[in-house]
Structure formats: C-alpha cells, structure tokens
Write a protein that holds these residues in place. Structure first.
Motif, short mmCIF file in Angstrom:
data_model
loop_
_atom_site.label_atom_id
_atom_site.label_comp_id
_atom_site.label_asym_id
_atom_site.label_seq_id
_atom_site.Cartn_x
_atom_site.Cartn_y
_atom_site.Cartn_z
N GLN A 256 0.83 -1.21 0.00
CA GLN A 256 0.00 0.00 0.00
C GLN A 256 0.87 1.26 0.00
O GLN A 256 1.89 1.32 0.68
CB GLN A 256 -0.92 0.01 1.22
CG GLN A 256 -1.90 1.17 1.23
CD GLN A 256 -2.83 1.10 2.43
OE1 GLN A 256 -2.57 0.39 3.38
NE2 GLN A 256 -3.92 1.84 2.38
N TYR A 257 0.45 2.25 -0.78
CA TYR A 257 1.09 3.56 -0.78
C TYR A 257 -0.03 4.59 -0.90
O TYR A 257 -0.46 4.94 -1.99
CB TYR A 257 2.08 3.70 -1.93
CG TYR A 257 2.93 4.95 -1.86
CD1 TYR A 257 4.12 4.97 -1.15
CD2 TYR A 257 2.53 6.12 -2.50
CE1 TYR A 257 4.90 6.12 -1.07
CE2 TYR A 257 3.28 7.27 -2.43
CZ TYR A 257 4.47 7.27 -1.72
OH TYR A 257 5.23 8.41 -1.65
N SER A 258 -0.54 5.04 0.24
CA SER A 258 -1.70 5.92 0.26
C SER A 258 -1.41 7.20 1.01
O SER A 258 -0.55 7.23 1.91
CB SER A 258 -2.89 5.20 0.93
OG SER A 258 -3.19 4.00 0.26
N SER A 259 -2.12 8.23 0.65
CA SER A 259 -2.00 9.52 1.31
C SER A 259 -3.31 10.27 1.14
O SER A 259 -3.82 10.40 0.01
CB SER A 259 -0.84 10.33 0.72
OG SER A 259 -0.74 11.59 1.36
N GLY A 260 -3.84 10.78 2.26
CA GLY A 260 -5.10 11.51 2.18
C GLY A 260 -6.22 10.62 1.66
O GLY A 260 -6.46 9.53 2.15
N ASP A 261 -6.90 11.11 0.61
CA ASP A 261 -7.99 10.36 0.02
C ASP A 261 -7.54 9.47 -1.13
O ASP A 261 -8.36 8.81 -1.77
CB ASP A 261 -9.08 11.32 -0.50
CG ASP A 261 -9.76 12.08 0.63
OD1 ASP A 261 -9.84 11.49 1.73
OD2 ASP A 261 -10.18 13.22 0.43
N LYS A 262 -6.25 9.46 -1.40
CA LYS A 262 -5.72 8.64 -2.49
C LYS A 262 -5.19 7.33 -1.92
O LYS A 262 -4.24 7.32 -1.15
CB LYS A 262 -4.61 9.38 -3.22
CG LYS A 262 -5.07 10.65 -3.92
CD LYS A 262 -3.92 11.33 -4.64
CE LYS A 262 -4.39 12.60 -5.34
NZ LYS A 262 -3.26 13.29 -6.02
N HIS A 263 -5.84 6.25 -2.31
CA HIS A 263 -5.45 4.93 -1.82
C HIS A 263 -4.93 4.11 -3.01
O HIS A 263 -5.67 3.86 -3.97
CB HIS A 263 -6.65 4.23 -1.17
CG HIS A 263 -7.23 5.00 -0.03
ND1 HIS A 263 -6.66 5.03 1.22
CD2 HIS A 263 -8.35 5.78 0.04
CE1 HIS A 263 -7.38 5.79 2.03
NE2 HIS A 263 -8.41 6.26 1.33
N ARG A 264 -3.69 3.72 -2.91
CA ARG A 264 -3.07 2.95 -4.00
C ARG A 264 -2.61 1.59 -3.46
O ARG A 264 -1.91 1.52 -2.46
CB ARG A 264 -1.87 3.70 -4.58
CG ARG A 264 -2.24 5.02 -5.26
CD ARG A 264 -1.00 5.63 -5.90
NE ARG A 264 -1.32 6.87 -6.60
CZ ARG A 264 -1.29 8.08 -6.05
NH1 ARG A 264 -0.96 8.19 -4.76
NH2 ARG A 264 -1.58 9.15 -6.75
N TYR A 266 -0.66 -1.96 -4.75
CA TYR A 266 0.20 -2.50 -5.80
C TYR A 266 0.27 -4.02 -5.69
O TYR A 266 -0.65 -4.64 -5.17
CB TYR A 266 1.59 -1.86 -5.70
CG TYR A 266 1.57 -0.37 -5.88
CD1 TYR A 266 1.57 0.20 -7.15
CD2 TYR A 266 1.53 0.49 -4.78
CE1 TYR A 266 1.54 1.59 -7.32
CE2 TYR A 266 1.50 1.86 -4.93
CZ TYR A 266 1.51 2.41 -6.21
OH TYR A 266 1.48 3.75 -6.37
#
Length: 343
Positions: A256-264, A266
């Motif tokens: 996971q590489y998320s920040s704020g409302d952006k959830h990514r 991989y």
C-alpha cells in the motif's frame, strides 16, 4: 537499583548490555564477553525483568535460556530497531536502541522459536541450499556442453537421461578429457539429487509424526513441505490477532502507498519469509491448474479469478486464503472445513 528493561546487542564474542529503570533512565551499561554476559545479567537483573534482543543469529537460543531463568524476552526484527539508533552506529547505541524500541506500546515482537521449530527450519534451509546447488550444477552442464555443439534439454529429468547418451556417443565431438569432466559433473548432480531425496523423506517423516502438520495438510495445496514450513515459521500463530495479519506478515497482501484520500494498492509486499511464501504460492498454483476440472466452491472461486485476471494472480489469492485458513486451524486446533473455504 531495580531495572525494568535491558537491551542486549548480540554478537559473536562481545555483548553490549543497556539497562534502564522504571523511569526509562539509563542505570546499567556493560560490555562483556560471550562467556560472561549471562551470569552478569543474572547477578544484576531480577527475574521478571524484560530482556530485549534483535531477532538475529543465536537470539532464539539465548531467549530460551533467559526464559528458563524467569525473564520476559522480547525479540525485535532489526528493521524495527534501526529507527531508534541515535547518531553513529556502535554496540552501545544498538543496545540502547533495542531497549528503547521494546518500550514502544505498539511494537511488533518476534515469537521465540522452540528447538523443534528450529530443527524443522534447519531441514528446510539445508534442502533449499541443496536445491540451488543442484540447479546451478545442471545449468553449468548445459553451458559447458553448448560449447561443444550439444543442446541440453530444459528439464532435469531429460538432462539426466541425456548425459549418459552423450558419454556413450563417440561421434558427438566431445574429447576424452571433457568426457571425464562431464562424468564427474554427472556424479555431482546425482549426489545432490540423492541428498535432496533424503531430505524430502525426512520432511515427510516429520509431517507424519506431528499432529499439527497432519491437520494442516487437509488444506488444498498444502503438502508436507508447506505444512512443516508453516509450523517452523509461525508456530501456533498466537503472535497474530487474525488470519489477515498472518497473510500480511508472509507478504501475501498488496503493498500500500496511500495519502489523504488517495489509496493505492500495488503487487504483493513480499515481506516475511520468502521461502515459505514461495512454497505456498507453488502449492496454490498446482490447485489453480486443477480447479477447472472440479466443481466445489473453492475451485469455482479460484477459477473465476483466473478467468478474470491471470493464473498467477489467482495463485497468490489462493495462497492468501490458505494462510488465513491455516491460522484459524492453528489457533482453534480444528480440522479443515470446506464450507468456509470460499467465503
């Protein structure tokens, strides 16, 4: 002064100890030889005190020694200690960092392995190394005969059949000297194969004699190798609150590489024991290949994933599910229930 925590920086011959009182203030620092440190700690520190060490070579053996004397042992993965090392890295700072890391309320600790777990783990490590040597030997043979115009088959089975034919064929361009070398390489390859077969039999024997491994083999894609590797690595799974945590610790969940409302999300994180993760995915891959011929809920579930995505994605998804079911079986000491496998 009574000590509440002691951090121990393990090494081959020199051990650094750092103790703090209940206020967290440094109260005891010692640099001792291998044969001195345990007795010095026993003389200074009362039973019940927390002793912290990095989960490195020899840590589990020392942890068992300390536990037998009434101490509470905390093993910490080295990557979780590193952020607490202040300034330059040396033994004293490392011991202080261990002492600080073990005080964190949400620190993750490594469960102390039993002697039986270490025996099983050692068997798997020896087998893995021998397998790497065998593959390297086979590739060396392929590369050498290619210089003489011979194309080696891809599989080991066919390669073992081809080598005697090359040695018998007098018209294939091999010199007498190289034939002698090739014969020696063939003997080396057969020796490695025999040693691997012996270890496979030993692992099967362990899997038959252990109730936990016998129960784990009820899972699809779990044989003697995966079952014994699971027991050697996670034990009874008590260090995890849920199966999802165990699957994440084995690196079978997305990175996971998320920040704020952006959830990514991989690919899988590949954390934890690479050997166990690899074996679980190999076992799951075998299940995926046969799932299309079966009509049970788990087969339909994994076949649907393989149809929509890729067979490798389906194999990892099944390995993730297998790890979670294995955790439930370990914690509840229960048998495999296929009605929950596709939930």
């Amino acid at each position: 002064m009574k000590l509440s925590r002691v951090g121990v920086d393990l090494a081959k011959n020199v051990y650094q100890l750092h103790g703090v009182d209940r206020h967290g203030k440094a109260a005891w620092k010692r640099r001792l030889r291998r044969g001195q440190w345990l007795q010095a700690l026993i003389d200074k520190v009362e039973p019940g005190c927390e002793i912290g060490m990095e989960a490195c070579t020899g840590a589990h053996q020392w942890a068992r020694e300390l536990q037998s004397r009434g101490y509470t042992v905390r093993l910490i993965a080295p990557q979780f200690v590193k952020p607490y090392v202040k300034s330059n890295k040396n033994d004293a700072n490392d011991a202080e960092a261990i002492c600080e890391a073990m005080s964190r309320p949400h620190m993750r600790f490594v469960t102390v392995k039993s002697v039986e777990q270490q025996d099983i783990q050692a068997t798997h490590r020896v087998r893995s190394e021998l397998k790497a040597h065998r593959n390297a030997k086979a590739n060396q043979i392929r590369g050498l005969v290619a210089e003489y115009g011979l194309v080696a088959p891809q599989t080991l089975l066919e390669l073992r059949r081809a080598i005697p034919e090359w040695l018998e064929d007098a018209d294939n361009g091999l010199t007498i000297y190289f034939r002698s070398l090739l014969h020696g390489l063939w003997d080396d390859l057969l020796t490695l194969e025999d040693r691997l077969k012996e270890l496979d039999k030993e692992i099967e024997k362990i899997a038959r004699s252990n109730e936990v491994t016998k129960r784990l083999q009820q899972l699809r894609g779990v044989g003697p190798i995966v079952a014994t590797a699971l027991v050697a690595t996670v034990g009874d799974g008590a260090q995890y609150k849920k199966g999802r945590q165990m699957a994440a610790a084995l690196g079978l969940t997305p990175r996971q590489y998320s920040s704020g409302d952006k959830h990514r999300l991989y690919g899988i994180s590949k954390r934890g024991d690479a050997y166990l993760r690899t074996q679980m995915i190999h076992g799951a891959r075998a299940v995926v290949s046969q799932a299309k011929n079966r009509d049970d809920p788990l087969s339909r579930w994994v076949t649907d994933i393989a149809r929509r995505r890729h067979p490798n994605v389906a194999a990892v998804a099944l390995a993730n599910k297998t790890a979670r079911m294995a955790w439930a079986m370990l914690r509840n000491e229960s048998d495999y229930d296929p009605t929950f496998s596709a939930c």
